[in-house]
Design an enzyme around this catalytic site. Structure first.
Site, short mmCIF file in Angstrom:
data_model
loop_
_atom_site.label_atom_id
_atom_site.label_comp_id
_atom_site.label_asym_id
_atom_site.label_seq_id
_atom_site.Cartn_x
_atom_site.Cartn_y
_atom_site.Cartn_z
N HIS A 161 0.83 -1.21 0.00
CA HIS A 161 0.00 0.00 0.00
C HIS A 161 0.86 1.26 0.00
O HIS A 161 1.92 1.32 0.63
CB HIS A 161 -0.91 0.01 1.24
CG HIS A 161 -1.97 -1.03 1.20
ND1 HIS A 161 -3.18 -0.85 0.58
CD2 HIS A 161 -2.01 -2.30 1.70
CE1 HIS A 161 -3.93 -1.92 0.70
NE2 HIS A 161 -3.23 -2.84 1.38
N SER A 208 14.14 -19.55 9.19
CA SER A 208 12.76 -19.43 9.66
C SER A 208 12.50 -18.05 10.26
O SER A 208 13.35 -17.49 10.96
CB SER A 208 12.47 -20.51 10.72
OG SER A 208 12.56 -21.79 10.16
N ARG A 228 19.09 -10.31 5.97
CA ARG A 228 20.40 -9.95 5.44
C ARG A 228 21.19 -11.23 5.18
O ARG A 228 20.81 -12.31 5.65
CB ARG A 228 21.15 -9.06 6.44
CG ARG A 228 21.39 -9.72 7.78
CD ARG A 228 22.09 -8.80 8.74
NE ARG A 228 22.27 -9.44 10.06
CZ ARG A 228 23.25 -10.28 10.35
NH1 ARG A 228 24.15 -10.59 9.42
NH2 ARG A 228 23.34 -10.80 11.56
#
Length: 233
Positions: A161, A208, A228
């Site tokens: 958005h 994860s 990263r």
């Protein structure tokens, strides 16, 4: 009259042949009891019959799978969709699932989420797997390569958005769409989120819980929020 039991090695051999015929090279563990193997084979046969009835192809469909825009859905042979998954294929490219690829249970694919913008869709390559509880927001396009492993709770959002105009509610400022690309042979852990414009090169591993945005080369391990490069493979 005593009923002779079928030797376990014969049951294993039959199941192995069926897996090879469906494009799977994984070997059946000989320690699995024959009754368990036969039970799993029965479930798969029911899913296969359901796939033939609904899509007229040798594909596996779990129970209560919902398909919208079926004319835009392409499932290659021996691909599958788990129980209660919802697929909306109404988009410019629809939803294309490669041979031997499996989508988990309780998943959602949304392509055209709003009538103001016709969505793009999803392309998934061969022999890939997506875990249970996934969400693919594909209005900007999601492309997943061959031999990709994705854990449960995975989400991809190819739309975001706009929020720069403080005089308007965010919901009235429109959206930007950008495709998400996952290269071949990637391993994506559980509860990973990929954001619009994300691109992962071949053989990338994502830890994860990571939230990934941007472009990353192949052959690296990613982790964190935002994600990263932790190290190279």
């Amino acid at each position: 009259m005593r009923v002779q039991q079928v030797p376990s090695y014969r049951v294993t051999a039959v199941i192995q042949r069926l897996m090879i015929a469906s494009g799977r090279s994984t070997r059946v563990d000989p320690n699995i009891p024959p009754l368990d193997l036969m039970g799993e084979a029965g479930v798969r046969l029911v899913e296969l019959a359901r796939g033939y009835l609904r899509l007229r192809r040798p594909v596996f469909l779990g129970s209560r799978v919902k398909l919208r825009g079926r004319s835009r859905l392409q499932m290659a042979n021996w691909s599958g969709v788990g129980d209660r998954t919802v697929i909306d294929a109404r988009g410019t490219i629809g939803v294309r699932i490669g041979e031997g690829t499996r989508l988990g249970r309780y998943g959602v694919i949304t392509t055209t989420s709003h009538l103001s913008r016709y969505g793009v869709g999803v392309v998934i390559g061969k022999r890939s797997g997506v875990g249970d509880g996934f969400h693919l927001g594909a209005s900007g396009g999601v492309e997943i390569g061959d031999d990709v492993i994705i854990g449960p709770g995975f989400s991809a959002h190819s739309q975001e958005h706009n929020y720069g105009d403080h005089s308007l509610p965010i919901r009235e400022q429109g959206t930007n769409e950008a495709p998400i690309i996952v290269g071949n042979d990637c391993w994506i852990g559980s509860k990973v989120t990929l954001l619009a414009g994300c691109s992962l090169g071949e053989r990338t591993i994502v830890a994860s819980g990571a939230v990934v945005k941007g472009t990353f080369p192949g052959g690296v391990i990613l982790g964190g929020v935002p994600a990263r490069i932790i190290r190279k493979l």
